[in-house]
Design an enzyme around this catalytic site. Structure first.
Site, short mmCIF file in Angstrom:
data_model
loop_
_atom_site.label_atom_id
_atom_site.label_comp_id
_atom_site.label_asym_id
_atom_site.label_seq_id
_atom_site.Cartn_x
_atom_site.Cartn_y
_atom_site.Cartn_z
CG ASN A 206 23.18 2.82 0.67
OD1 ASN A 206 23.31 3.82 0.60
ND2 ASN A 206 22.02 2.13 0.61
CD GLU B 281 13.94 9.95 -0.62
OE1 GLU B 281 13.81 8.85 -0.43
OE2 GLU B 281 13.32 10.65 -1.47
CG LEU B 282 15.29 9.89 6.96
CD1 LEU B 282 14.56 10.46 8.06
CD2 LEU B 282 16.67 10.32 6.84
CB CYS C 238 17.07 2.59 2.25
SG CYS C 238 16.83 2.90 0.24
P1 NAP Z 1 24.47 8.14 7.66
O1 NAP Z 1 25.59 7.62 8.76
O2 NAP Z 1 23.29 8.84 8.17
O3 NAP Z 1 25.30 9.15 6.65
C1 NAP Z 1 24.48 9.91 5.42
C2 NAP Z 1 25.44 11.28 5.58
O4 NAP Z 1 25.14 12.03 6.52
C3 NAP Z 1 26.81 11.18 5.36
O5 NAP Z 1 27.52 11.82 4.28
C4 NAP Z 1 27.49 11.48 6.78
O6 NAP Z 1 28.64 11.94 6.57
C5 NAP Z 1 26.29 12.64 6.85
N1 NAP Z 1 26.44 13.26 8.31
C6 NAP Z 1 26.85 12.52 9.42
N2 NAP Z 1 26.62 13.32 10.49
C7 NAP Z 1 25.86 14.43 10.20
C8 NAP Z 1 25.49 15.56 10.61
N3 NAP Z 1 25.55 15.78 12.03
N4 NAP Z 1 25.05 16.52 9.78
C9 NAP Z 1 25.17 16.48 8.45
N5 NAP Z 1 25.46 15.24 7.92
C10 NAP Z 1 25.88 14.37 8.58
O7 NAP Z 1 23.98 6.98 6.77
P2 NAP Z 1 24.94 6.00 6.08
O8 NAP Z 1 25.52 4.99 7.20
O9 NAP Z 1 25.89 6.62 4.93
O10 NAP Z 1 23.86 5.10 4.96
C11 NAP Z 1 22.98 4.19 5.61
C12 NAP Z 1 21.45 4.79 5.80
O11 NAP Z 1 21.05 5.72 4.69
C13 NAP Z 1 20.57 3.75 6.11
O12 NAP Z 1 19.81 4.12 7.25
C14 NAP Z 1 19.77 3.90 4.99
O13 NAP Z 1 18.41 3.31 5.01
C15 NAP Z 1 19.78 5.03 4.71
N6 NAP Z 1 19.41 5.22 3.14
C16 NAP Z 1 18.26 5.61 2.71
C17 NAP Z 1 17.86 5.62 1.28
C18 NAP Z 1 16.39 6.10 0.84
O14 NAP Z 1 16.34 6.51 -0.21
N7 NAP Z 1 15.68 6.53 1.68
C19 NAP Z 1 18.80 5.29 0.25
C20 NAP Z 1 20.03 4.75 0.81
C21 NAP Z 1 20.25 4.67 2.17
P3 NAP Z 1 29.89 10.87 7.01
O15 NAP Z 1 30.00 9.77 6.40
O16 NAP Z 1 31.11 11.89 7.11
O17 NAP Z 1 29.43 10.57 8.55
#
Ligand code: NAP
Length: 472
Positions: free
Chosen positions: A149, A245-246, A279
């Protein structure tokens, strides 16, 4: 684009298309990294960690400042790339690039500030005639796993502090939005960062994530993404430092003494930016019953004015979500809430990846649209009778990333700040506000550890204690 391993731009075992979520056009393709690619990158990163720690703080500052200059020169291309691969409206993408440049500059400045502390050992019983001080040293190899994002700024929030702290870094960007991260890696090399210092591996996290996270050569993982993947990484990582950071489902309380014009403006601004895929998006609006109808009346025209469409066009205020399947998921949650008694004030429904900006009233806390992270352009209102009830509902979640209150009453504002379990607290603005220099991170299942260059550099370095046992 190719991926960057051991200083070379290389292919993997097959490719993954990168899709523009607005029109489904394939804009590029990226390599699928293999376990062998991960192994090669790790071995190179270990050498990189040795090389980076020998570079002086001042030189690291200069490298990162040069990277910031190059980002500025290439800002138009970076912004367009973000919009094409993620669907963010172009104005917001330009804003993200400007922020990322500031984050890089902030990281550069931290490279000069890796100070240590003299510890007064003569204050300890038997500690006399000894001189003690701390030394701050890099962790070694940092693994930066990033979400879709904010394809640039959230990568810089990890890479900048990692390099500032004298580490080498391997970036694993989100598969939906890898191009901006690859371009950033190219900029870092162009700025003079040693090729051992930065690598960028692409491919599905489901396939290479466990291999990356479990590798003992990684000494620090910095992850931003969803709660469930974060938990999985914590389990896989074993004995290494981890920052998480979730997600969240941010609450926003509106009390009877609030400025409703300001509150409705803030809910619109902080609930729908990036099509709600932030997030800290405002999700749960807990509104005092005495002003409940007035707030809905103030909010409705503002949300209805958010025109949807092509994110490259200036007139568009809400672009597509990252995938059509996500828009369909949000539509399903909205329908489900309506079936359970919520009232659709405006919006609802999707067309491809575009979900209409949506306001739901009479949302109950047990509905999925309130309980889980929506991560889309839908905001729900729930009536409350007292500030105590509002604070109770704000805390009735596993998450704790950001929370907001609108009130002119100092006592209630401070009560909220003290009692709501959230890493970020906003008084008289929405939950979605961040300056990149501030300590930023969640409580509870929203994660642990802080970002913001000053704080991230601390997380990406370790402290040694040195004791000189003197004779005289
Ligand atoms: P996501 O599906 O959890 O993916 C995040 C990253 O993790 C991607 O690079 C993904 O790769 C990778 N990943 C997937 N499976 C993995 C595994 N088994 N081991 C290691 N890495 C793996 O999250 P998203 O959909 O990209 O982002 C949305 C989420 O991020 C929301 O929940 C949002 O709240 C959170 N977020 C939090 C913050 C904060 O600062 N707290 C900021 C922004 C976003 P692939 O893309 O290849 O699957």
């Amino acid at each position: 684009m190719q991926m960057l391993i051991a200083g070379q731009w290389v292919d993997g075992n097959g490719t993954i298309p990168v899709i523009n979520p607005f029109d489904n056009a394939e804009i590029d393709a990226i390599p699928k990294a293999t376990a062998g690619d991960v192994d090669r990158a790790m071995a190179f990163a270990v050498e990189g960690a040795k090389r980076m720690r020998r570079i002086s703080g001042y030189e690291r500052y200069r490298l990162l400042m040069r990277a910031a200059e190059l980002m500025d020169e290439q800002s138009g291309d970076l912004a367009e790339t973000i919009t094409l691969e993620e669907g963010k409206i172009i104005g917001e993408s330009r804003g993200e690039v400007a922020r990322a440049i500031e984050t890089m500059i902030g990281s550069a400045e931290e490279a000069k500030r890796l100070g240590s502390e003299v510890v007064p050992l003569d204050g300890a019983s038997g500690g006399g005639n000894r001189f003690g001080f701390t030394l701050r040293v890099p962790c070694g190899v940092v693994l930066a796993i990033t979400p879709f994002n904010f394809p640039l700024n959230l990568v810089v929030h990890k890479v900048g502090p990692a390099l500032a702290g004298g580490n080498s870094v391997i970036i694993k960007p989100a598969t939906d939005t890898p191009l901006t991260a690859l371009k950033l890696a190219r900029i870092l090399l162009e700025a003079g960062v040693p090729e051992e210092g930065v690598q960028c591996l692409t491919g599905s996290g489901g396939e290479i994530g466990d291999i990356l996270a479990s590798d003992p050569r990684v000494r620090k993982i910095s992850f931003t993404g969803s709660r469930d993947i974060g938990e999985r990484i914590c389990r896989t990582a074993g004995l290494k430092k981890v920052t998480m950071e979730l997600g969240s489902n941010a609450p926003l309380i509106v009390l009877p003494d609030a400025d409703l014009e300001k509150a409705s403006h803030a809910i619109t601004a902080t609930g729908f930016a990036n099509a709600g895929q932030v997030c800290i998006s405002a999700q749960r609006v807990l509104t005092h019953e005495s002003i409940y109808g007035d707030l809905i009346d103030a909010l409705k025209p503002k949300v209805e004015a958010l025109s949807t469409g092509n994110p490259l066009e200036q007139a568009t205020k809400v672009g597509p979500m990252v995938r059509a399947s996500d828009a369909a998921r949000v539509a399903e949650w909205v329908d489900e809430a309506e079936d359970q008694g919520a009232r659709l004030v405006t919006g609802g429904g999707c067309d491809g990846a575009i979900h209409a900006p949506t306001i739901l009233a009479d949302v109950r806390p047990e509905m999925r649209i309130s309980r889980e992270e929506v991560f889309g352009p839908a905001v729900g209102l729930t009536p409350v009778e007292t500030v105590e009830e509002a604070i109770g509902l704000a805390n009735d979640t596993n998450y704790g990333l950001s929370a907001a209150i609108f009130t002119e009453n100092l006592e209630n504002a401070m009560k909220f700040a003290r009692e709501v379990d959230s890493g970020n607290i906003h008084i008289n603005w929405g939950s979605q506000w961040r300056a990149d220099l501030m300590p930023y991170g969640g409580l509870k299942e929203s994660g642990f550890g802080k970002e913001g260059p000053k704080y991230a550099v601390e997380e990406m370095t370790e402290t040694k204690m040195v004791v000189m046992h003197l004779q005289g």
